[in-house]
Each structure stands twice: as structure tokens, then as C-alpha cells.
Design a protein around this motif. Sequence first.
Motif, mmCIF file in Angstrom:
data_model
loop_
_atom_site.group_PDB
_atom_site.id
_atom_site.type_symbol
_atom_site.label_atom_id
_atom_site.label_comp_id
_atom_site.label_asym_id
_atom_site.label_seq_id
_atom_site.Cartn_x
_atom_site.Cartn_y
_atom_site.Cartn_z
ATOM 1 N N LEU A 176 4.005 -58.416 -8.382
ATOM 2 C CA LEU A 176 2.791 -58.117 -7.618
ATOM 3 C C LEU A 176 2.718 -58.966 -6.349
ATOM 4 C CD1 LEU A 176 0.112 -57.794 -10.448
ATOM 5 C CD2 LEU A 176 1.065 -55.956 -9.044
ATOM 6 N N THR A 177 3.110 -60.225 -6.455
ATOM 7 C CA THR A 177 3.104 -61.110 -5.282
ATOM 8 C C THR A 177 4.050 -60.585 -4.215
ATOM 9 O OG1 THR A 177 2.569 -63.040 -6.648
ATOM 10 C CG2 THR A 177 3.521 -63.455 -4.474
ATOM 11 N N ARG A 178 5.233 -60.162 -4.639
ATOM 12 C CA ARG A 178 6.212 -59.641 -3.686
ATOM 13 C C ARG A 178 5.697 -58.378 -3.003
ATOM 14 N NH1 ARG A 178 11.875 -61.027 -4.464
ATOM 15 N NH2 ARG A 178 11.994 -62.929 -5.702
ATOM 16 N N VAL A 179 5.177 -57.441 -3.791
ATOM 17 C CA VAL A 179 4.692 -56.185 -3.220
ATOM 18 C C VAL A 179 3.518 -56.440 -2.278
ATOM 19 C CG1 VAL A 179 3.653 -53.946 -3.730
ATOM 20 C CG2 VAL A 179 5.495 -54.820 -5.177
ATOM 21 N N GLY A 180 2.589 -57.316 -2.678
ATOM 22 C CA GLY A 180 1.435 -57.620 -1.829
ATOM 23 C C GLY A 180 1.837 -58.249 -0.512
ATOM 24 N N ALA A 181 2.784 -59.189 -0.563
ATOM 25 C CA ALA A 181 3.245 -59.846 0.667
ATOM 26 C C ALA A 181 3.934 -58.855 1.589
ATOM 27 C CB ALA A 181 4.194 -60.993 0.314
ATOM 28 N N ILE A 182 4.754 -57.969 1.017
ATOM 29 C CA ILE A 182 5.437 -56.946 1.816
ATOM 30 C C ILE A 182 4.422 -56.035 2.495
ATOM 31 C CG2 ILE A 182 6.869 -54.866 1.639
ATOM 32 C CD1 ILE A 182 8.437 -56.407 -0.576
ATOM 33 N N ALA A 183 3.423 -55.582 1.736
ATOM 34 C CA ALA A 183 2.405 -54.678 2.284
ATOM 35 C C ALA A 183 1.606 -55.350 3.393
ATOM 36 C CB ALA A 183 1.468 -54.201 1.174
ATOM 37 N N LEU A 184 1.303 -56.634 3.227
ATOM 38 C CA LEU A 184 0.510 -57.356 4.229
ATOM 39 C C LEU A 184 1.288 -57.527 5.532
ATOM 40 C CD1 LEU A 184 -2.117 -58.966 4.807
ATOM 41 C CD2 LEU A 184 -0.894 -60.993 3.995
ATOM 42 N N VAL A 185 2.527 -58.003 5.417
ATOM 43 C CA VAL A 185 3.328 -58.296 6.611
ATOM 44 C C VAL A 185 3.715 -57.017 7.346
ATOM 45 C CG1 VAL A 185 5.518 -59.249 7.427
ATOM 46 C CG2 VAL A 185 4.188 -60.479 5.705
ATOM 47 N N ILE A 186 4.246 -56.038 6.616
ATOM 48 C CA ILE A 186 4.683 -54.804 7.272
ATOM 49 C C ILE A 186 3.481 -53.975 7.701
ATOM 50 C CG2 ILE A 186 6.055 -52.691 7.023
ATOM 51 C CD1 ILE A 186 7.935 -54.168 5.229
ATOM 52 N N GLY A 187 2.359 -54.092 6.979
ATOM 53 C CA GLY A 187 1.129 -53.434 7.422
ATOM 54 C C GLY A 187 0.673 -53.952 8.768
ATOM 55 N N CYS A 188 0.756 -55.266 8.965
ATOM 56 C CA CYS A 188 0.408 -55.861 10.263
ATOM 57 C C CYS A 188 1.337 -55.340 11.359
ATOM 58 C CB CYS A 188 0.473 -57.384 10.162
ATOM 59 S SG CYS A 188 -0.067 -58.242 11.648
ATOM 60 N N TYR A 189 2.625 -55.284 11.051
ATOM 61 C CA TYR A 189 3.589 -54.730 12.015
ATOM 62 C C TYR A 189 3.246 -53.277 12.350
ATOM 63 C CZ TYR A 189 7.875 -52.456 13.577
ATOM 64 O OH TYR A 189 8.782 -51.679 14.263
ATOM 65 N N ASP A 190 2.879 -52.501 11.345
ATOM 66 C CA ASP A 190 2.571 -51.086 11.567
ATOM 67 C C ASP A 190 1.346 -50.923 12.458
ATOM 68 O OD1 ASP A 190 2.901 -48.321 11.275
ATOM 69 O OD2 ASP A 190 1.553 -48.250 9.557
ATOM 70 N N GLY A 191 0.331 -51.736 12.234
ATOM 71 C CA GLY A 191 -0.868 -51.650 13.064
ATOM 72 C C GLY A 191 -0.607 -52.030 14.504
ATOM 73 N N PHE A 192 0.281 -52.993 14.706
ATOM 74 C CA PHE A 192 0.556 -53.459 16.069
ATOM 75 C C PHE A 192 1.556 -52.572 16.802
ATOM 76 C CE2 PHE A 192 2.856 -56.009 19.199
ATOM 77 C CZ PHE A 192 1.800 -56.507 19.942
ATOM 78 N N PHE A 193 2.595 -52.101 16.070
ATOM 79 C CA PHE A 193 3.701 -51.408 16.729
ATOM 80 C C PHE A 193 4.029 -50.115 15.989
ATOM 81 C CE2 PHE A 193 8.464 -51.694 17.913
ATOM 82 C CZ PHE A 193 8.260 -50.943 19.062
ATOM 83 N N GLY A 194 4.704 -50.203 14.853
ATOM 84 C CA GLY A 194 4.854 -49.030 13.992
ATOM 85 C C GLY A 194 6.236 -48.480 13.717
ATOM 86 N N PRO A 195 7.076 -48.214 14.732
ATOM 87 C CA PRO A 195 8.351 -47.552 14.453
ATOM 88 C C PRO A 195 9.207 -48.296 13.432
ATOM 89 C CG PRO A 195 7.920 -47.508 16.801
ATOM 90 C CD PRO A 195 6.857 -48.372 16.182
ATOM 91 N N GLY A 196 9.732 -47.560 12.471
ATOM 92 C CA GLY A 196 10.578 -48.149 11.441
ATOM 93 C C GLY A 196 9.826 -48.660 10.232
ATOM 94 N N THR A 197 8.495 -48.538 10.232
ATOM 95 C CA THR A 197 7.705 -49.083 9.129
ATOM 96 C C THR A 197 8.151 -48.535 7.780
ATOM 97 O OG1 THR A 197 5.742 -49.467 10.500
ATOM 98 C CG2 THR A 197 5.389 -49.219 8.140
#
Length: 234
Positions: A140-161
Motif C-alpha cells: 500500500l505504501t508503494r502504490v500510494g507513493a507512486i500515485a502521489l508522485v506520478i499524479g503530481c507529474y500528470d497535473g503539471f505536465f502529463g505525457p507518458g503518465t
Amino acid sequence: MEWDELIRIWIIVCPLVFLGGLIDAVAGGGGLSTLPAYLLAGLPPHLATATNKCSSTFGTLLATVRYLRRGKLHRQSAALSVACALAGSGVGARLHLWVPEPFLYLFLLACLPVIAVILFFRRKAVDEDHTDRYTSAGLLTRVGAIALVIGCYDGFFGPGTGTFLMLALTTLCGFDLLTASGNTKLINLSSNLAAFVTFALSGSILWTLGIPAALFNIAGNYLGSGLALRRGAA
């Protein structure tokens, strides 16, 4: 905007958005064709990113529903990953709106080729389930951290998410490809929704383009998700 100019933009954007939806539903990375399409049509960076998020959100919604109907989802981590993706993407979208447009344009021009090269040479994901390597809390920790970090990337930029999520969930969490695809769609949908709402409330979306493009993206996602579910890892 005059009708002849709007039609010209539709002709440029809509086919590439359809292609991006198809690619995104299969393996992620569709933003590498959709975001440049808006820039090619002449939209400034803030407007391009926000309108792109409008079209991709609805296509991702359809693909997510199709995956969930097939039960391809790690349900134990679903709620946490959604919450983390929403939070991360909301922060990323606000950062995007805060960045001055000239800098953002240079950032997009510099990063798009780099992301394309990374995705082209990405490692092939292993189509086996290895989640038993981790404790429930660790997973759960791994999945949550992945979702948080890549979610931030997606909101800012997006391609490749989508591709980054697929690779992270298979290599760092041990999901098989179809389960990773289902969770990827759920996380990506959540991050898209958070960014979409943020951009919509800021008045950054060109609706006369975003809505037709969304229809093409939905069609691409429908075709791509059907191919992925029928053909699996192939």
C-alpha cells in the motif's frame, strides 16, 4: 474564434487525439501525440495543457470503466491510490498555472523529446504477479507513493503518465500487466479529474475544441482498451 480557424484546429487536433487515446488505453504514453497536437494547432501552453486534460479525462474514464468491468484491479490499494493521485495532481495543476507561460513553453519543447526517448527505450514489463513479495502495508505504501508522485507529474505536465504508472506498478509493486493496467487507469483517471477541475475553474480550457476532441479521445480509448483486454500482454 472564427469558424474557419476552429475547423482548421479540429482537423489538426482530433485525429491525433484519437491516436493518443488508442495508445494510452493500450500501454500509456498517448500524451506524446495529444499535447503536441494542441501546440501544433497554435494554442499557448496553458491553454494547450488544460484543453488536452479535458479531452483525455473523458477517454480515460471510458477505458477505466471497461477495465473495471473485467475485474482487472488490485482493489486493496484502489482507494488509497485514488486519494493520493487526486492530491498530487491538484498540486501539479496549480504549479502549472503558476509557472510563467514563456518558461512553460520552453519546458514543454525540451521535455517532450526526452520523455519520448525514455518511453521508446523503456524496459519491458514482466507479465507475472509478484505482489506476494511485499507485506500488505508495504504494498500500500508503494502504490500510494507512486500515485502521489506520478499524479503530481500528470497535473503539471502529463505525457507518458500511463506508461510510467505501468512500469512502476509492475516493477516496484509486482502487479501483472492487466492488473497494472486497471490500476493505472484508475490512478490516471483520478489525476486527470483533479487537473481537469483545477483547469476548468481557472478558465483555462478552450471548450469549443476540448469537447469535440474528447469525443475522438473516447473513440480511441474504446478501441485501445478492447485490444488490450482481448490480446493481453501481446
